[in-house]
Write an enzyme that holds these catalytic residues in place. Structure first.
Site, PDB file in Angstrom:
ATOM      1  N   LYS A  85       0.812  -1.215   0.000  1.00 29.75           N
ATOM      2  CA  LYS A  85       0.000   0.000   0.000  1.00 29.75           C
ATOM      3  C   LYS A  85       0.849   1.270   0.000  1.00 29.75           C
ATOM      4  O   LYS A  85       0.336   2.363  -0.262  1.00 29.75           O
ATOM      5  CB  LYS A  85      -0.967   0.018   1.188  1.00 29.75           C
ATOM      6  CG  LYS A  85      -0.327   0.088   2.543  1.00 29.75           C
ATOM      7  CD  LYS A  85      -1.393   0.021   3.636  1.00 29.75           C
ATOM      8  CE  LYS A  85      -0.786   0.085   5.025  1.00 29.75           C
ATOM      9  NZ  LYS A  85      -0.103   1.354   5.298  1.00 29.75           N
ATOM     10  N   ASP A  86       2.151   1.140   0.251  1.00 27.72           N
ATOM     11  CA  ASP A  86       3.046   2.303   0.224  1.00 27.72           C
ATOM     12  C   ASP A  86       3.637   2.560  -1.158  1.00 27.72           C
ATOM     13  O   ASP A  86       4.325   3.571  -1.352  1.00 27.72           O
ATOM     14  CB  ASP A  86       4.208   2.112   1.204  1.00 27.72           C
ATOM     15  CG  ASP A  86       3.770   2.174   2.649  1.00 27.72           C
ATOM     16  OD1 ASP A  86       2.713   2.763   2.928  1.00 27.72           O
ATOM     17  OD2 ASP A  86       4.487   1.616   3.508  1.00 27.72           O
ATOM     18  N   ARG A 133      -7.558   7.935   3.650  1.00 20.17           N
ATOM     19  CA  ARG A 133      -8.660   6.993   3.395  1.00 20.17           C
ATOM     20  C   ARG A 133      -9.425   6.698   4.678  1.00 20.17           C
ATOM     21  O   ARG A 133     -10.660   6.781   4.708  1.00 20.17           O
ATOM     22  CB  ARG A 133      -8.110   5.691   2.811  1.00 20.17           C
ATOM     23  CG  ARG A 133      -9.153   4.573   2.697  1.00 20.17           C
ATOM     24  CD  ARG A 133      -8.509   3.231   2.422  1.00 20.17           C
ATOM     25  NE  ARG A 133      -7.598   2.806   3.482  1.00 20.17           N
ATOM     26  CZ  ARG A 133      -7.974   2.127   4.566  1.00 20.17           C
ATOM     27  NH1 ARG A 133      -9.238   1.804   4.751  1.00 20.17           N
ATOM     28  NH2 ARG A 133      -7.088   1.776   5.478  1.00 20.17           N
ATOM     29  N   ARG A 134      -8.699   6.373   5.740  1.00 18.98           N
ATOM     30  CA  ARG A 134      -9.375   6.090   7.007  1.00 18.98           C
ATOM     31  C   ARG A 134     -10.080   7.338   7.529  1.00 18.98           C
ATOM     32  O   ARG A 134     -11.219   7.271   8.002  1.00 18.98           O
ATOM     33  CB  ARG A 134      -8.370   5.575   8.045  1.00 18.98           C
ATOM     34  CG  ARG A 134      -7.833   4.186   7.734  1.00 18.98           C
ATOM     35  CD  ARG A 134      -6.942   3.675   8.853  1.00 18.98           C
ATOM     36  NE  ARG A 134      -6.416   2.350   8.555  1.00 18.98           N
ATOM     37  CZ  ARG A 134      -5.126   2.046   8.501  1.00 18.98           C
ATOM     38  NH1 ARG A 134      -4.214   2.987   8.734  1.00 18.98           N
ATOM     39  NH2 ARG A 134      -4.735   0.820   8.231  1.00 18.98           N
ATOM     40  N   ARG A 151       0.644  10.604  13.403  1.00 16.28           N
ATOM     41  CA  ARG A 151       1.809   9.985  12.779  1.00 16.28           C
ATOM     42  C   ARG A 151       2.583   9.134  13.778  1.00 16.28           C
ATOM     43  O   ARG A 151       2.404   9.230  14.972  1.00 16.28           O
ATOM     44  CB  ARG A 151       2.732  11.069  12.211  1.00 16.28           C
ATOM     45  CG  ARG A 151       2.200  11.843  11.023  1.00 16.28           C
ATOM     46  CD  ARG A 151       2.125  11.024   9.753  1.00 16.28           C
ATOM     47  NE  ARG A 151       3.318  10.235   9.485  1.00 16.28           N
ATOM     48  CZ  ARG A 151       4.444  10.712   8.958  1.00 16.28           C
ATOM     49  NH1 ARG A 151       4.523  11.997   8.635  1.00 16.28           N
ATOM     50  NH2 ARG A 151       5.474   9.920   8.726  1.00 16.28           N
ATOM     51  N   ASN A 153       5.171   5.197  14.168  1.00 19.05           N
ATOM     52  CA  ASN A 153       5.065   3.766  13.922  1.00 19.05           C
ATOM     53  C   ASN A 153       3.994   3.162  14.825  1.00 19.05           C
ATOM     54  O   ASN A 153       3.386   3.861  15.653  1.00 19.05           O
ATOM     55  CB  ASN A 153       6.423   3.076  14.113  1.00 19.05           C
ATOM     56  CG  ASN A 153       6.981   3.244  15.517  1.00 19.05           C
ATOM     57  OD1 ASN A 153       6.253   3.305  16.499  1.00 19.05           O
ATOM     58  ND2 ASN A 153       8.294   3.329  15.622  1.00 19.05           N
ATOM     59  N   ARG A 157       2.035   4.953  18.058  1.00 14.24           N
ATOM     60  CA  ARG A 157       0.599   5.250  18.064  1.00 14.24           C
ATOM     61  C   ARG A 157      -0.107   4.581  19.236  1.00 14.24           C
ATOM     62  O   ARG A 157      -1.003   5.174  19.854  1.00 14.24           O
ATOM     63  CB  ARG A 157      -0.019   4.807  16.736  1.00 14.24           C
ATOM     64  CG  ARG A 157       0.547   5.559  15.542  1.00 14.24           C
ATOM     65  CD  ARG A 157      -0.139   5.161  14.252  1.00 14.24           C
ATOM     66  NE  ARG A 157       0.740   5.398  13.105  1.00 14.24           N
ATOM     67  CZ  ARG A 157       0.333   5.363  11.845  1.00 14.24           C
ATOM     68  NH1 ARG A 157      -0.914   5.111  11.565  1.00 14.24           N
ATOM     69  NH2 ARG A 157       1.191   5.579  10.873  1.00 14.24           N
ATOM     70  N   CYS A 244      -0.892   9.375  -1.804  1.00 12.98           N
ATOM     71  CA  CYS A 244      -1.249   9.676  -0.414  1.00 12.98           C
ATOM     72  C   CYS A 244      -2.089  10.944  -0.305  1.00 12.98           C
ATOM     73  O   CYS A 244      -2.586  11.267   0.760  1.00 12.98           O
ATOM     74  CB  CYS A 244       0.020   9.825   0.430  1.00 12.98           C
ATOM     75  SG  CYS A 244       0.732   8.260   0.968  1.00 12.98           S
TER      76      CYS A 244
END
Length: 309
Positions: A85-86, A133-134, A151, A153, A157, A244
């Site tokens: 997805k990246d 998207r989320r 933001r 990792n 989070r 993005c």
């Protein structure tokens, strides 16, 4: 014959390293080679270093791949392991996606500090996410919630959530599983209700186009159905010039020689969304994705995309 270690390039996050280790393990098993036949090279990317603003403002998806790809083009690594997805839809000249590992869970996980599900969040609760998207789908389904940029990792989070910075967050269930953290999910969002990102849950392996040795080594671990599904999803993204900067969801399911696809585009504020479906033979995967992208673009109209950008 294996004459020198295969050099594997990856980002340095715990999840990126887990994906690189999974790739190495699959190659060891498929080729009957020991661990020292492979070297894992950690490469810092712009996406890892930029933490003070959304990636959509800093340059998009390529921020997680640019430095790794440059290292591969320079010959310092042989393959690069990425989260699919990246990956931008257009790769640097001389590189290609040679293999996709079998896809993990495509769904998003809801992680609440007190609420156990998305529906249980109280009016006005704060949800953190770095994914447009989320964010857009959250706003569409629960316009009463406050959605903030979030933001870091996975571990960062989760720490911020525990500290009360937000009331809830969403993370890819595949990533949690690869880190052994699936237990932190308080509920799982069905992909039919909360459509995942194109490529979500799939690890892809990039290499140089002219490297026959590497191509032969990767062939045994390439998963047919995942590759077909991702060809469709990436074609959908390409038809929409997706990055993005754009809230796009898409998921293809392979069933034997057939494929079903569902895609969605949204306004960032969630006020408008357009869904599209397509199906056909797996041999036409890319065409199905391109056609779905063209149809949803026509349905949404030019103004939708002007406002988007």
């Amino acid at each position: 014959m294996q004459t020198r270690p295969l050099r594997i390039g990856t980002r340095g996050s715990a999840l990126a390293l887990a994906q690189a280790h999974e790739t190495r393990a699959r190659l060891m098993a498929a080729l009957g080679l020991p661990e020292d036949a492979f070297e894992i090279e950690v490469i810092s990317t712009s996406g890892d270093r930029i933490q003070d603003r959304p990636l959509s403002e800093a340059g998009g998806k390529g921020l997680f791949t640019k430095e790794i790809e440059e290292t591969m083009l320079d010959g310092r690594i042989d393959i690069a392991v990425h989260s699919s997805k990246d990956m931008p839809t257009i790769l640097p000249r001389g590189l290609r996606l040679a293999a996709f590992l079998e896809r993990e869970d495509v769904r998003d996980a809801f992680i609440g500090r007190e609420a156990t599900s998305f529906a249980d969040l109280p009016h006005g609760a704060t949800v953190g996410s770095s994914s447009l998207r989320r964010q857009a789908q959250i706003r569409r389904q629960r316009p009463d919630l406050k959605v903030v940029m979030y933001r870091g990792n996975v571990q960062t989070r989760l720490r911020k959530l525990a500290e009360g910075v937000v009331d809830a967050t969403l993370l890819a269930q595949a990533g949690l599983k690869r880190l052994g953290l699936e237990h932190v999910a308080t509920s799982i969002l069905p992909e039919t209700d909360f459509l995942p990102a194109p490529g979500q849950g799939a690890i892809c392996i990039e290499c140089r186009e002219d490297d026959d040795r590497v191509e032969a080594m990767l062939a045994p671990i390439a998963h047919r159905d995942t590759g077909i599904a991702l060809a469709c999803e990436r074609a959908f993204l390409a038809a929409l010039d997706g990055s993005c900067r754009t809230p796009i969801a898409g998921h293809a399911v392979v069933d034997g020689d057939g494929l079903r696809f569902t895609g969605m585009i949204l306004r960032p504020d969630g006020s408008e969304a357009h869904e599209v479906t397509g199906e056909g033979a797996t041999a036409d995967a890319e065409a199905i994705g391109r056609d779905a992208g063209a149809r949803v673009r026509a349905t949404a109209g030019a103004k939708f995309f002007e406002d988007w950008s």
